[in-house]
Each structure stands twice: as C-alpha cells, then as structure tokens.
Design a protein around this motif. Structure first.
Motif, mmCIF file in Angstrom:
data_model
loop_
_atom_site.group_PDB
_atom_site.id
_atom_site.type_symbol
_atom_site.label_atom_id
_atom_site.label_comp_id
_atom_site.label_asym_id
_atom_site.label_seq_id
_atom_site.Cartn_x
_atom_site.Cartn_y
_atom_site.Cartn_z
ATOM 1 N N LEU A 168 4.866 10.083 13.929
ATOM 2 C CA LEU A 168 3.780 9.843 14.723
ATOM 3 C C LEU A 168 3.937 9.373 15.896
ATOM 4 O O LEU A 168 4.451 8.436 16.976
ATOM 5 C CB LEU A 168 2.953 8.788 14.004
ATOM 6 N N VAL A 169 2.855 9.893 17.051
ATOM 7 C CA VAL A 169 2.687 10.114 18.376
ATOM 8 C C VAL A 169 1.725 8.582 18.585
ATOM 9 O O VAL A 169 0.753 8.702 18.251
ATOM 10 C CB VAL A 169 2.381 11.278 18.801
ATOM 11 N N ASN A 170 1.568 7.494 19.365
ATOM 12 C CA ASN A 170 1.060 5.941 19.020
ATOM 13 C C ASN A 170 0.577 6.211 20.839
ATOM 14 O O ASN A 170 0.882 5.772 21.891
ATOM 15 C CB ASN A 170 2.148 5.128 19.194
ATOM 16 N N ASP A 171 -0.078 7.433 20.354
ATOM 17 C CA ASP A 171 -1.170 7.408 21.704
ATOM 18 C C ASP A 171 -2.955 6.565 22.118
ATOM 19 O O ASP A 171 -3.640 6.844 22.169
ATOM 20 C CB ASP A 171 -1.327 8.820 22.461
ATOM 21 N N ASP A 172 -2.867 6.452 20.312
ATOM 22 C CA ASP A 172 -4.437 5.973 20.761
ATOM 23 C C ASP A 172 -3.810 4.859 19.280
ATOM 24 O O ASP A 172 -3.858 4.891 17.912
ATOM 25 C CB ASP A 172 -5.075 7.185 19.931
ATOM 26 N N ALA A 173 -3.657 3.415 19.695
ATOM 27 C CA ALA A 173 -3.851 2.482 19.350
ATOM 28 C C ALA A 173 -4.161 2.165 17.422
ATOM 29 O O ALA A 173 -3.611 2.204 16.804
ATOM 30 C CB ALA A 173 -3.476 1.142 19.309
ATOM 31 N N ASP A 174 -5.889 2.349 17.285
ATOM 32 C CA ASP A 174 -6.569 2.424 16.126
ATOM 33 C C ASP A 174 -6.062 3.631 15.080
ATOM 34 O O ASP A 174 -5.971 3.567 13.477
ATOM 35 C CB ASP A 174 -8.118 2.328 16.313
ATOM 36 N N ALA A 175 -5.752 5.281 15.882
ATOM 37 C CA ALA A 175 -5.735 6.153 15.011
ATOM 38 C C ALA A 175 -4.045 5.899 14.405
ATOM 39 O O ALA A 175 -3.818 5.984 13.106
ATOM 40 C CB ALA A 175 -5.636 7.389 15.752
ATOM 41 N N CYS A 176 -3.169 5.843 14.881
ATOM 42 C CA CYS A 176 -1.887 5.116 14.296
ATOM 43 C C CYS A 176 -2.325 4.536 13.329
ATOM 44 O O CYS A 176 -1.150 4.570 12.316
ATOM 45 C CB CYS A 176 -1.235 4.482 15.439
ATOM 46 N N ALA A 177 -2.551 3.028 13.344
ATOM 47 C CA ALA A 177 -2.780 2.645 12.327
ATOM 48 C C ALA A 177 -3.222 2.784 11.112
ATOM 49 O O ALA A 177 -2.589 2.514 10.001
ATOM 50 C CB ALA A 177 -3.724 1.338 12.824
ATOM 51 N N GLU A 178 -4.398 4.138 11.439
ATOM 52 C CA GLU A 178 -5.189 4.326 9.960
ATOM 53 C C GLU A 178 -4.341 4.983 9.742
ATOM 54 O O GLU A 178 -3.920 5.254 8.378
ATOM 55 C CB GLU A 178 -6.281 4.687 10.382
ATOM 56 N N ASN A 179 -3.070 5.803 10.207
ATOM 57 C CA ASN A 179 -2.159 6.708 9.416
ATOM 58 C C ASN A 179 -1.620 6.091 9.202
ATOM 59 O O ASN A 179 -1.069 6.790 8.231
ATOM 60 C CB ASN A 179 -1.926 7.191 11.002
ATOM 61 N N LEU A 180 -1.047 4.927 9.498
ATOM 62 C CA LEU A 180 0.523 3.787 8.627
ATOM 63 C C LEU A 180 -0.735 3.856 7.699
ATOM 64 O O LEU A 180 0.413 3.714 6.815
ATOM 65 C CB LEU A 180 0.727 2.999 9.538
ATOM 66 N N LYS A 181 -1.187 3.590 7.232
ATOM 67 C CA LYS A 181 -2.277 2.929 6.361
ATOM 68 C C LYS A 181 -2.322 3.920 5.158
ATOM 69 O O LYS A 181 -1.879 3.545 4.006
ATOM 70 C CB LYS A 181 -3.344 1.956 6.451
ATOM 71 N N ALA A 182 -2.512 4.921 5.186
ATOM 72 C CA ALA A 182 -2.402 6.018 4.458
ATOM 73 C C ALA A 182 -1.034 6.611 4.238
ATOM 74 O O ALA A 182 -1.053 7.007 3.491
ATOM 75 C CB ALA A 182 -3.081 7.494 5.295
ATOM 76 N N ILE A 183 -0.018 6.453 4.970
ATOM 77 C CA ILE A 183 0.909 6.914 4.731
ATOM 78 C C ILE A 183 1.537 6.276 3.435
ATOM 79 O O ILE A 183 2.134 6.341 2.070
ATOM 80 C CB ILE A 183 1.880 6.694 5.250
ATOM 81 N N LEU A 184 1.687 4.962 3.782
ATOM 82 C CA LEU A 184 1.788 3.808 3.005
ATOM 83 C C LEU A 184 1.262 3.819 1.198
ATOM 84 O O LEU A 184 1.800 3.536 0.659
ATOM 85 C CB LEU A 184 1.468 1.775 3.548
ATOM 86 N N THR A 185 -0.024 4.502 1.563
ATOM 87 C CA THR A 185 -0.575 4.176 0.237
ATOM 88 C C THR A 185 -0.766 5.270 -0.756
ATOM 89 O O THR A 185 -0.712 5.704 -1.781
ATOM 90 C CB THR A 185 -2.305 4.152 0.921
ATOM 91 N N ALA A 186 -0.297 6.531 -0.058
ATOM 92 C CA ALA A 186 -0.313 7.847 -0.464
ATOM 93 C C ALA A 186 1.477 7.877 -1.222
ATOM 94 O O ALA A 186 1.827 7.817 -2.184
ATOM 95 C CB ALA A 186 -0.061 8.362 0.091
ATOM 96 N N GLU A 187 2.392 6.866 -0.548
ATOM 97 C CA GLU A 187 3.324 7.186 -1.475
ATOM 98 C C GLU A 187 3.862 5.620 -1.854
ATOM 99 O O GLU A 187 4.459 6.085 -2.988
ATOM 100 C CB GLU A 187 4.594 6.352 0.176
ATOM 101 N N ARG A 188 3.217 4.714 -2.452
ATOM 102 C CA ARG A 188 2.883 3.677 -3.148
ATOM 103 C C ARG A 188 2.546 4.151 -4.362
ATOM 104 O O ARG A 188 3.186 4.094 -5.682
ATOM 105 C CB ARG A 188 1.715 2.569 -2.843
ATOM 106 N N LEU A 189 1.743 6.024 -4.006
ATOM 107 C CA LEU A 189 0.768 6.531 -5.583
ATOM 108 C C LEU A 189 1.924 7.262 -5.760
ATOM 109 O O LEU A 189 1.366 7.928 -7.426
ATOM 110 C CB LEU A 189 -0.478 6.809 -5.164
ATOM 111 N N ARG A 190 2.780 7.268 -5.544
ATOM 112 C CA ARG A 190 3.900 8.951 -5.431
ATOM 113 C C ARG A 190 4.291 8.708 -7.248
ATOM 114 O O ARG A 190 4.955 7.930 -7.854
ATOM 115 C CB ARG A 190 5.354 8.959 -4.589
ATOM 116 N N ARG A 191 4.150 10.062 -7.773
ATOM 117 C CA ARG A 191 4.463 9.573 -9.673
ATOM 118 C C ARG A 191 6.043 8.915 -9.574
ATOM 119 O O ARG A 191 5.876 8.091 -10.907
ATOM 120 C CB ARG A 191 4.723 10.969 -10.353
ATOM 121 N N GLU A 192 6.993 8.623 -9.519
ATOM 122 C CA GLU A 192 8.139 8.647 -8.670
ATOM 123 C C GLU A 192 8.417 6.753 -8.695
ATOM 124 O O GLU A 192 9.280 6.278 -9.288
ATOM 125 C CB GLU A 192 9.896 9.612 -8.954
ATOM 126 N N ARG A 193 7.798 6.493 -8.413
ATOM 127 C CA ARG A 193 7.623 5.314 -8.018
ATOM 128 C C ARG A 193 6.992 3.976 -8.737
ATOM 129 O O ARG A 193 6.665 3.417 -8.740
ATOM 130 C CB ARG A 193 6.737 5.008 -6.214
#
Length: 212
Positions: A168-193
């Motif tokens: 991620l390019v951290n040029d907008d702190a709010d947008a970067c934070a939302e992207n981090l949340k989205a990544i973590l949410t998706a990774e937690r929901l992966r079938r193999e996890r």
C-alpha cells in the motif's frame, strides 16, 4: 467459525507509517495482540519497558536466540531486535491475531518459519522519499548523520517491497487504514483459515440427510 490466529506482518521504511497504522488496527480490533519485540537498544524518552519493547542486554538477547525462544531476530543499526515465540503461539492457539511491527528481515524469517502458512504480510510505501525525509526530520530526535543513515536504510527496505503479500502507498492515512482493515477481514475469511468449516459443513449435511 473457529480459526487459528494470524501473524500479521506490517513493514515500512522508518517514518512511513507502520507504527501509526499498527495502533489504528489495534484500536479497530482490540483483540489483536501486539508482538512486543525485545531489543538491545536503549529506551527513548517516553518508552516503557514491556509495552514499547522488552529492553534487554546483549547477553540476555543472545541467550534467548540460542535457546530457540525467538521467532525472528535481526541486527538494525548495530542493535539486536527479535520477537519472542511463546506469546505468539499462545495467541494462535486461542484464535487471536498477532501484529508484528518489524522490518523485512524479521518478516522474511517468520514467513520461512514453521508458522509461515498463517502469515499475512503487508508493506507500506511512502508517497515519496522527500516526504519520508521530512517526517524523520519533523520528529526532532535525530542528528543529520542519523537521518542520513535512516534514509539509506529506507532505500534498502523499499527494495524488498515485492516480497510481501500486499503493498500500500501511504499517501492518505484514512484510505490506507481502510485498506488494511479490508485486507485483514478478507484474510480471516479465507476458507483454509477457518478450521472448523469441515465440521460445520458435515453437520449441515447430516441435518439435511436426517430431515430427508
């Protein structure tokens, strides 16, 4: 669904935002545990032992490594840094995620370890090197020589960006934070996890067959 805890590696050049966004992630989900690193460097003003770092002697650090009690360790600016293994394995077993605020060397060791399948690695890039240098100078803590060394180290860090799962390019702190949340949410929901899915689906099938 029950699952094993993740190892979330968040890396960036010094001043590019990993500490700031580590804090935001833990505020978003207080169940995320922070891996408190051990280090041989002296504490800075305001840092608390056991909260910011475990401040130990070089001899004590070496003993931990030799006894296999470090998940990863590295030398940065002539100081030793490492992540104690026991708290991480405990969190994983309880289904809790552990966040690592570490550099590429530590991240590489964790990804290559026996726990590598549960790693999610994220790298934060600065908008520009000029912005990065400005952030370092605005801290008012380091000399010109130290800042120059940190900038050289930052260039080396950036060269390892392609080794991470997400960048991620951290040029907008709010947008970067939302992207981090989205990544973590998706990774937690992966079938193999989601390790209890097999039992859940089997129960669904049994329920249907029983009704039939």
């Amino acid at each position: 669904m029950k699952r094993r805890g993740l190892l979330i590696i968040l890396s960036s050049p010094s001043g590019a935002g990993k500490s700031f966004h580590s804090k935001l992630l833990r505020e978003w989900d207080p169940s995320i545990r922070f891996s408190v690193s051990a280090t041989t460097r002296p504490a800075r003003v305001g840092e608390v032992d056991g909260v910011d770092y475990h401040f130990v002697t070089r001899e004590a650090f070496t003993d931990l490594v030799e006894n296999g009690e470090m998940l990863e360790h590295a030398t940065v600016f002539d100081n030793l840094y490492g992540s104690p293994k026991a708290p991480v394995k405990e969190a994983m077993g309880a289904g809790l995620d552990t966040l690592f605020d570490i550099d590429w060397q530590g991240g590489q060791q964790i990804r290559n370890s026996s726990l590598g399948n549960d790693v999610v690695s994220i790298f934060l890039l600065p908008p520009s090197m000029a912005v990065l240098e400005h952030r370092l100078r605005s801290r008012g803590q380091d000399s010109d020589e130290v800042i120059a060394n940190r900038m050289a180290k930052s260039l080396d860090e950036v060269s390892h960006w392609a080794e991470y799962d997400y960048v991620l390019v951290n040029d907008d702190a709010d947008a970067c934070a939302e992207n981090l949340k989205a990544i973590l949410t998706a990774e937690r929901l992966r079938r193999e996890r989601q390790h209890s899915l097999n039992d859940f689906v089997r129960d669904l099938q049994t329920e249907y067959e029983g009704d039939a």
